[in-house]
Design a protein around this motif. Structure first.
Motif, mmCIF file in Angstrom:
data_model
loop_
_atom_site.group_PDB
_atom_site.id
_atom_site.type_symbol
_atom_site.label_atom_id
_atom_site.label_comp_id
_atom_site.label_asym_id
_atom_site.label_seq_id
_atom_site.Cartn_x
_atom_site.Cartn_y
_atom_site.Cartn_z
ATOM 1 N N LEU A 1 -28.844 -74.755 -71.974
ATOM 2 C CA LEU A 1 -28.152 -74.228 -73.155
ATOM 3 C C LEU A 1 -27.175 -75.270 -73.681
ATOM 4 N N VAL A 2 -27.691 -76.171 -74.497
ATOM 5 C CA VAL A 2 -26.903 -77.272 -75.040
ATOM 6 C C VAL A 2 -25.951 -76.738 -76.102
ATOM 7 N N GLY A 3 -24.668 -76.670 -75.779
ATOM 8 C CA GLY A 3 -23.675 -76.230 -76.753
ATOM 9 C C GLY A 3 -23.796 -74.776 -77.158
ATOM 10 N N ILE A 4 -24.447 -73.956 -76.353
ATOM 11 C CA ILE A 4 -24.644 -72.548 -76.678
ATOM 12 C C ILE A 4 -23.782 -71.678 -75.758
ATOM 13 N N GLY B 1 -34.079 -72.933 -68.039
ATOM 14 C CA GLY B 1 -32.804 -73.226 -67.407
ATOM 15 C C GLY B 1 -31.641 -72.489 -68.025
ATOM 16 N N TRP B 2 -31.903 -71.333 -68.632
ATOM 17 C CA TRP B 2 -30.839 -70.547 -69.253
ATOM 18 C C TRP B 2 -30.277 -69.564 -68.227
ATOM 19 N N PRO B 3 -28.997 -69.672 -67.865
ATOM 20 C CA PRO B 3 -28.413 -68.749 -66.876
ATOM 21 C C PRO B 3 -28.504 -67.301 -67.351
ATOM 22 N N ALA B 4 -28.879 -66.414 -66.446
ATOM 23 C CA ALA B 4 -29.068 -65.013 -66.801
ATOM 24 C C ALA B 4 -27.785 -64.374 -67.323
ATOM 25 N N ASP B 5 -26.623 -64.824 -66.833
ATOM 26 C CA ASP B 5 -25.369 -64.198 -67.256
ATOM 27 C C ASP B 5 -24.948 -64.614 -68.658
ATOM 28 N N ARG B 6 -25.720 -65.498 -69.297
ATOM 29 C CA ARG B 6 -25.421 -65.884 -70.676
ATOM 30 C C ARG B 6 -26.502 -65.404 -71.640
ATOM 31 N N VAL B 7 -27.376 -64.552 -71.149
ATOM 32 C CA VAL B 7 -28.453 -63.990 -71.973
ATOM 33 C C VAL B 7 -28.210 -62.500 -72.156
#
Length: 336
Positions: free
Chosen positions: A255-258, A278-284
């Protein structure tokens, strides 16, 4: 190296939602799909990731839900209906072919003499509308734009296709956009790509000029929702990583800059695929278990949930992303 383009100076002034009163459990839908009881609620929930969803009942329609969501968004924005310059209908399912759904929503709201029209990209209709609204506001053609996504897809489900019947829910969400108040606030990137080799994977073939009511060969099932989920997943798995890199380099591996991801709630398998990037679940942000796939309303409903809960807020950079029928991949990067 050239600098990235400046953001379109737009901000989210308010969001709102409206849900049907009827809560439908996965056990109830499983029984409709398989009256013999061979499809258990446990197996259906494990397959779809949906525990419950809302379906229209009584006097509720997609139009009444859309108007309610719009009024809630206006209240959150501290605006009156008269403050709206443009009403955009961003819905995947339509109340009727003609007139345009924008006119029907405007009538339901009591909005007259203003622009009201649709941007239709099935599940990604909201993304199209958000980009269009941002362009209108940034160019000075509108001060306030109201986007409404409202869905009543449950009326067209094919219970002989549990794969899709177990997923779809009804509901509505609305977003009011206005001018930005600080540098960097607004739409930073938007991209849509269509891969028509997937056009037959998700469809309703009846009701248009190809399968019209006067054609004696048309069967009632052709007016129902038809989805080939495996075909959708295979094609999406192939094209989405490169699409993400074109939206913003590095997104296919992190998550580049997200700050937070607001994904379309397509299915449990679809959401699970996001881990590959590679997106962490806690940021989805996830609403699938309690709302199901609410077609075009899924994205704004999920956005509303993130903003109203405080999980996303001013200064955060959001990635709104998903796929829709076509097959179409779409994404927006927006700083709140």
């Amino acid at each position: 190296m050239s600098s990235p383009p400046a953001a379109l100076p737009v901000r989210i002034l308010g969001t709102g939602q409206a849900l049907p009163t009827r809560v439908v459990s996965t056990a109830e839908v499983a029984a409709l799909c398989d009256p013999s009881g061979g499809l258990t609620a446990e197996a259906a929930e494990a397959r779809t990731g949906v525990r419950e969803r809302r379906w229209l009942s009584g006097a509720e329609t997609a139009l009444t839900l859309g108007a309610e969501a719009a009024r809630n968004a206006l209240a959150a924005a501290n605006l009156d209906l008269e403050d709206i310059d443009v009403l955009l209908n961003a819905s995947g399912s339509q109340a009727q072919p003609i007139p345009d759904g924008g006119a029907l929503l405007a009538r339901e709201l009591g909005l007259s003499g203003r622009a009201a029209y649709s941007l239709h990209g099935t599940c990604l209709s909201f993304l199209l509308a958000m980009q269009h609204a941002s362009l209108l506001i940034a160019s000075g053609q509108a001060r306030h734009v109201l986007i409404v996504s409202t869905e009543g897809g449950s009326v067209g489900l094919n219970m002989n296709q549990p794969e899709s019947a177990l997923l779809i829910g009804d509901g509505a969400a609305a977003v009011v956009l206005g001018q930005a108040v600080r540098p960097g606030q607004g739409l930073h990137a938007a991209r849509i790509e269509t891969y028509p080799e997937g056009a037959d994977h998700t469809r309703i073939v009846g009701g248009g000029t190809l399968r019209h009511p006067r054609d004696p060969a048309v069967q009632p099932a052709e007016y129902l929702f038809d989805m080939q989920g495996l075909g959708v997943l295979k094609l999406a798995s192939r094209v989405v990583p490169a699409f993400l890199e074109r939206l913003r380099p590095g997104l296919s591996s992190g998550l580049v800059g997200i700050s937070r991801v607001i994904p379309h709630q397509a299915s449990k398998v679809g959401l699970d695929l996001l881990r590959r990037y590679g997106w962490p679940a806690d940021r989805v942000e996830v609403t699938l278990p309690t709302l199901g796939n609410v077609i075009a309303a899924s994205l704004p409903l999920t956005l509303h949930g993130a903003l109203s809960s405080g999980r996303a807020g001013e200064g955060d950079t959001l990635l709104l992303v998903g796929t829709g029928a076509g097959l179409t991949a779409g994404g927006i990067i927006f700083e709140v």
